[in-house]
Design an enzyme around this catalytic site. Structure first.
Site, PDB file in Angstrom:
ATOM      1  N   LYS A 196       3.177  28.246 -29.485  1.00 44.51           N
ATOM      2  CA  LYS A 196       4.310  27.155 -30.053  1.00 44.51           C
ATOM      3  C   LYS A 196       3.276  26.104 -30.342  1.00 44.51           C
ATOM      4  O   LYS A 196       3.297  25.307 -29.418  1.00 44.51           O
ATOM      5  CB  LYS A 196       5.302  27.128 -29.306  1.00 44.51           C
ATOM      6  CG  LYS A 196       6.655  26.522 -30.076  1.00 44.51           C
ATOM      7  CD  LYS A 196       6.584  25.302 -30.909  1.00 44.51           C
ATOM      8  CE  LYS A 196       6.577  24.173 -29.805  1.00 44.51           C
ATOM      9  NZ  LYS A 196       6.442  22.845 -30.488  1.00 44.51           N
ATOM     10  N   GLU A 200      -1.414  21.853 -17.721  1.00 44.64           N
ATOM     11  CA  GLU A 200      -2.363  20.907 -17.947  1.00 44.64           C
ATOM     12  C   GLU A 200      -1.474  19.824 -18.436  1.00 44.64           C
ATOM     13  O   GLU A 200      -1.135  19.916 -19.583  1.00 44.64           O
ATOM     14  CB  GLU A 200      -3.438  21.664 -18.886  1.00 44.64           C
ATOM     15  CG  GLU A 200      -4.325  22.450 -18.182  1.00 44.64           C
ATOM     16  CD  GLU A 200      -5.601  23.109 -19.209  1.00 44.64           C
ATOM     17  OE1 GLU A 200      -5.623  22.451 -20.253  1.00 44.64           O
ATOM     18  OE2 GLU A 200      -6.231  24.031 -18.619  1.00 44.64           O
ATOM     19  N   CYS A 228      -6.383  13.626 -23.061  1.00 41.72           N
ATOM     20  CA  CYS A 228      -5.729  13.717 -21.735  1.00 41.72           C
ATOM     21  C   CYS A 228      -6.853  12.990 -20.876  1.00 41.72           C
ATOM     22  O   CYS A 228      -6.502  12.478 -19.924  1.00 41.72           O
ATOM     23  CB  CYS A 228      -5.550  15.158 -21.344  1.00 41.72           C
ATOM     24  SG  CYS A 228      -6.616  16.163 -21.756  1.00 41.72           S
ATOM     25  N   GLU A 259       1.106   6.595 -18.212  1.00 39.88           N
ATOM     26  CA  GLU A 259       0.410   6.955 -19.174  1.00 39.88           C
ATOM     27  C   GLU A 259       0.686   6.567 -20.483  1.00 39.88           C
ATOM     28  O   GLU A 259       1.851   6.673 -21.152  1.00 39.88           O
ATOM     29  CB  GLU A 259       0.317   8.728 -19.358  1.00 39.88           C
ATOM     30  CG  GLU A 259      -0.604   9.213 -20.332  1.00 39.88           C
ATOM     31  CD  GLU A 259      -0.522  10.665 -20.410  1.00 39.88           C
ATOM     32  OE1 GLU A 259       0.450  11.185 -20.538  1.00 39.88           O
ATOM     33  OE2 GLU A 259      -1.625  11.226 -20.595  1.00 39.88           O
TER      34      GLU A 259
HETATM   35  P1  NAD Z   1       4.617  17.044 -24.916  1.00 40.59           P
HETATM   36  O1  NAD Z   1       4.940  17.532 -23.662  1.00 40.59           O
HETATM   37  O2  NAD Z   1       5.798  16.124 -25.561  1.00 40.59           O
HETATM   38  O3  NAD Z   1       4.409  18.190 -25.954  1.00 40.59           O
HETATM   39  C1  NAD Z   1       3.850  19.451 -25.630  1.00 40.59           C
HETATM   40  C2  NAD Z   1       4.514  20.567 -26.393  1.00 40.59           C
HETATM   41  O4  NAD Z   1       5.610  20.904 -25.617  1.00 40.59           O
HETATM   42  C3  NAD Z   1       4.895  20.651 -27.861  1.00 40.59           C
HETATM   43  O5  NAD Z   1       4.461  21.604 -28.475  1.00 40.59           O
HETATM   44  C4  NAD Z   1       6.173  20.433 -27.739  1.00 40.59           C
HETATM   45  O6  NAD Z   1       7.199  20.876 -28.670  1.00 40.59           O
HETATM   46  C5  NAD Z   1       6.804  21.107 -26.426  1.00 40.59           C
HETATM   47  N1  NAD Z   1       7.822  20.923 -25.650  1.00 40.59           N
HETATM   48  C6  NAD Z   1       8.452  19.947 -25.659  1.00 40.59           C
HETATM   49  N2  NAD Z   1       9.723  19.860 -24.817  1.00 40.59           N
HETATM   50  C7  NAD Z   1       9.625  21.129 -24.561  1.00 40.59           C
HETATM   51  C8  NAD Z   1      10.753  21.888 -23.668  1.00 40.59           C
HETATM   52  N3  NAD Z   1      11.727  21.344 -23.076  1.00 40.59           N
HETATM   53  N4  NAD Z   1      10.385  23.280 -23.501  1.00 40.59           N
HETATM   54  C9  NAD Z   1       9.389  23.662 -24.006  1.00 40.59           C
HETATM   55  N5  NAD Z   1       8.683  23.270 -25.069  1.00 40.59           N
HETATM   56  C10 NAD Z   1       8.577  21.943 -25.045  1.00 40.59           C
HETATM   57  O7  NAD Z   1       3.238  16.476 -25.171  1.00 40.59           O
HETATM   58  P2  NAD Z   1       2.644  15.755 -26.481  1.00 40.59           P
HETATM   59  O8  NAD Z   1       3.170  14.536 -26.480  1.00 40.59           O
HETATM   60  O9  NAD Z   1       2.564  17.097 -27.521  1.00 40.59           O
HETATM   61  O10 NAD Z   1       0.874  15.411 -25.790  1.00 40.59           O
HETATM   62  C11 NAD Z   1       0.491  14.378 -25.185  1.00 40.59           C
HETATM   63  C12 NAD Z   1       0.725  14.899 -23.762  1.00 40.59           C
HETATM   64  O11 NAD Z   1      -0.158  16.002 -23.265  1.00 40.59           O
HETATM   65  C13 NAD Z   1      -0.156  13.599 -22.891  1.00 40.59           C
HETATM   66  O12 NAD Z   1       0.678  13.461 -21.546  1.00 40.59           O
HETATM   67  C14 NAD Z   1      -1.430  14.174 -22.336  1.00 40.59           C
HETATM   68  O13 NAD Z   1      -1.803  13.541 -21.343  1.00 40.59           O
HETATM   69  C15 NAD Z   1      -1.033  15.740 -22.310  1.00 40.59           C
HETATM   70  N6  NAD Z   1      -2.293  16.465 -22.345  1.00 40.59           N
HETATM   71  C16 NAD Z   1      -2.915  17.136 -21.155  1.00 40.59           C
HETATM   72  C17 NAD Z   1      -3.839  17.609 -21.341  1.00 40.59           C
HETATM   73  C18 NAD Z   1      -4.659  18.414 -20.123  1.00 40.59           C
HETATM   74  O14 NAD Z   1      -5.575  19.417 -20.286  1.00 40.59           O
HETATM   75  N7  NAD Z   1      -4.319  17.922 -18.909  1.00 40.59           N
HETATM   76  C19 NAD Z   1      -4.619  17.909 -22.742  1.00 40.59           C
HETATM   77  C20 NAD Z   1      -4.109  17.339 -23.684  1.00 40.59           C
HETATM   78  C21 NAD Z   1      -2.670  16.673 -23.508  1.00 40.59           C
END
Ligand code: NAD
Length: 486
Positions: free
Chosen positions: A178, A254, A288, A390
């Site tokens: 997804k 992650e 991240c 963040e």
């Molecule tokens: P997000 O959590 O908003 O979304 C990530 C994914 O989760 C998307 O595909 C979204 O559609 C899905 N999602 C959202 N709500 C959901 C739910 N209730 N159930 C299932 N899926 C759901 O994150 P984002 O804004 O896309 O990315 C940025 C974030 O990701 C930042 O917090 C960043 O630090 C983190 N990040 C972490 C790493 C790591 O390796 N630790 C790497 C990259 C990004």
């Protein structure tokens, strides 16, 4: 009429939904195309296809056949490099050079590295004495977990998705991906590559849509999914962990960070500025592992702030397709609004705005895009939300510190624990911080140097589990022990 439509890829075929949503280019807000939004039926079809594929040709392939296919996938990405770069640039707004040297080559490498790894990792074996004076031999075998749900963020779309899909497939699982609703393109393009490479239907599936009450939630709650690997915000990770609890499915998470950069007075100033300049501003600060808090030892503080300001002034914010642009827009107008709200908060909390702090000036044809200035603040208390939460934009706060003990305390005073970047010429200090900082990865005199064989993941609220090298195998396989009485 938009030129493109992003459909689901289920059982090797393109599948449409009645509902669609728009995919816009953050550089100018132009329409890239329409994305089909999966409902429960499409998600169910994808999971069922993935389950069926486990019992089909994929499940009976030898490791050599499977890994040869993954090499073909990597070669397919490399062959279509330009298309992947163009898709990633349009979806994210990141500079073409960044997508071309980081996102897409790493996307291909993720298939090769894990295909090679799975062939060479031994499992354990023990010979034991039995109570009757005989012997038994124990050995372990790795079995795939089954269907893995891969839920992805938008900041490094292909790179972070293949970081999961590569090892999952190498271990013999099947996947339902997804992608983020912001960045549907490269996961869709990868589906074409999978078909071209001859990966059997149902092994790699893609469902598009949003998170809550949409494709993401339907997928992670699906009872036939055997494991969930997720990269994204900590809050979303909590929701996904709850969904996976039903049916006792394992998760690899992650999550977010509020990473510290630490500069000691004996550091090479030029290298520290350059390294942390990348850590703060690369990919418009949407990494991240990026740095949003910098602590500089007091004797160097003023000089560091001046040099960091000069570095920020040298960043060329502009058209991602222009070769001299070093920073593109942020991911969306909505995300820019979030970053702007932290800028207002910083000023209200008494920050000195050293550089930036608002919307970047760009040529008229880009005016509708989600542009933002590289931003530096000083003077905030450690309690300010700007220092604690963040933000995920091209922003940082710089604060002075006096002692090693103090800076370790400041850096660790966060619910997060993803990464840190330490700059010093003192070897003892470097090693002491390497173990004192409560993070998953600590860089010394560097940032974002990644050896894919090493463990990657977050401490505290930055994640659960480790991936990379053999650590990925721990999540993507189930270790079974076979005990043979001799
Ligand atoms: P997000 O959590 O908003 O979304 C990530 C994914 O989760 C998307 O595909 C979204 O559609 C899905 N999602 C959202 N709500 C959901 C739910 N209730 N159930 C299932 N899926 C759901 O994150 P984002 O804004 O896309 O990315 C940025 C974030 O990701 C930042 O917090 C960043 O630090 C983190 N990040 C972490 C790493 C790591 O390796 N630790 C790497 C990259 C990004």
């Amino acid at each position: 009429m938009p030129a493109k439509e992003f459909r689901h890829f289920i059982n090797g075929e393109w599948v449409s939904s009645t509902r669609t949503f728009e995919n816009r280019n953050p550089a100018d807000n132009s329409l890239i195309g329409l994305v089909h939004e999966a409902g429960k039926a499409e998600v169910d079809a994808a999971v069922r296809a993935a389950q069926a594929a486990l019992k089909g040709p994929w499940g009976s392939m030898t490791v050599a056949q499977r890994t040869a296919l993954l090499h073909k996938v990597a070669e397919g990405i490399e062959r279509r490099h330009e298309e992947f770069v163009a898709a990633e640039v349009a979806d994210t707004g990141k500079p073409r050079a960044l997508a071309g040297h980081l996102d897409i080559p790493r996307g291909a490498a993720n298939f090769k590295v894990f295909a090679d790894l799975i062939k060479n990792v031994p499992t354990e074996s023990f010979v034991m004495d039995t109570p009757d004076g005989g012997k038994a031999v124990n050995y372990s075998v790795r079995a795939p977990r089954g269907v893995i749900a891969v839920v992805c963020p938008w900041n490094l779309p292909l790179l972070l998705m293949t970081w999961k899909v590569g090892p999952a497939l190498a271990c013999g699982n099947t996947v339902v991906v997804k992608p983020s609703e912001e960045t549907p393109a490269t996961a869709t393009l990868l589906a074409e590559v999978m078909n071209e490479a001859g990966v059997p239907p149902g092994v790699y599936n893609v469902v598009h849509g949003f998170g809550g009450d949409s494709a993401g939630a339907f997928l992670t709650a699906h009872p036939e999914v055997n494991g969930v690997t997720f990269t994204g915000e900590t809050g979303t990770g909590e929701i996904i962990m709850k969904a996976a609890a039903k049916g006792i499915r394992p998760v690899s998470l992650e999550l977010g960070g509020k990473n510290a950069g630490i500069v000691f007075a004996d550091a090479d100033l030029e290298k520290a500025v350059k390294g942390l300049g990348r850590a703060v501003f690369e990919n418009s600060g949407q990494v991240c592992l990026g740095t949003e808090r910098i602590y500089v030892q007091r004797p160097l503080f003023e000089r560091f702030v001046a040099a960091f300001k000069a570095h920020a002034e040298g960043i060329k914010v502009g058209d991602p397709n222009q070769h001299d642009s070093t920073m593109g827009p942020v991911i969306s107008l909505g995300h820019r609004e979030k970053i702007l709200s932290y800028c207002r908060q910083a000023v209200a909390d008494g920050a000195t705005v050293v550089h930036g702090g608002g919307i970047a000036q760009v040529p008229d044809h880009l005016a509708e895009g989600a542009w933002f200035e590289p931003t530096i603040w000083t003077g905030l208390a450690e309690t300010s939300a700007v220092v604690r939460e963040e933000i995920f934009g091209p922003v940082c706060h710089i604060a002075p510190f006096d002692t090693e003990e103090e800076v370790v305390r400041l850096a660790n005073d966060t619910p997060y624990g993803l990464a840190a970047s330490v700059w010093t010429s003192n070897l003892q200090v470097a090693h002491r911080l390497g173990s004192a900082l409560d993070v998953g990865v600590c860089w010394i005199n560097s940032w974002f140097l990644r050896d894919l064989r090493t463990a990657f993941g977050g401490a505290k609220q930055s994640g659960i589990g480790r991936e990379g090298g053999v650590h990925s195998l721990e999540f993507y396989t189930e270790l079974r022990n076979v005990c043979v009485r001799l």
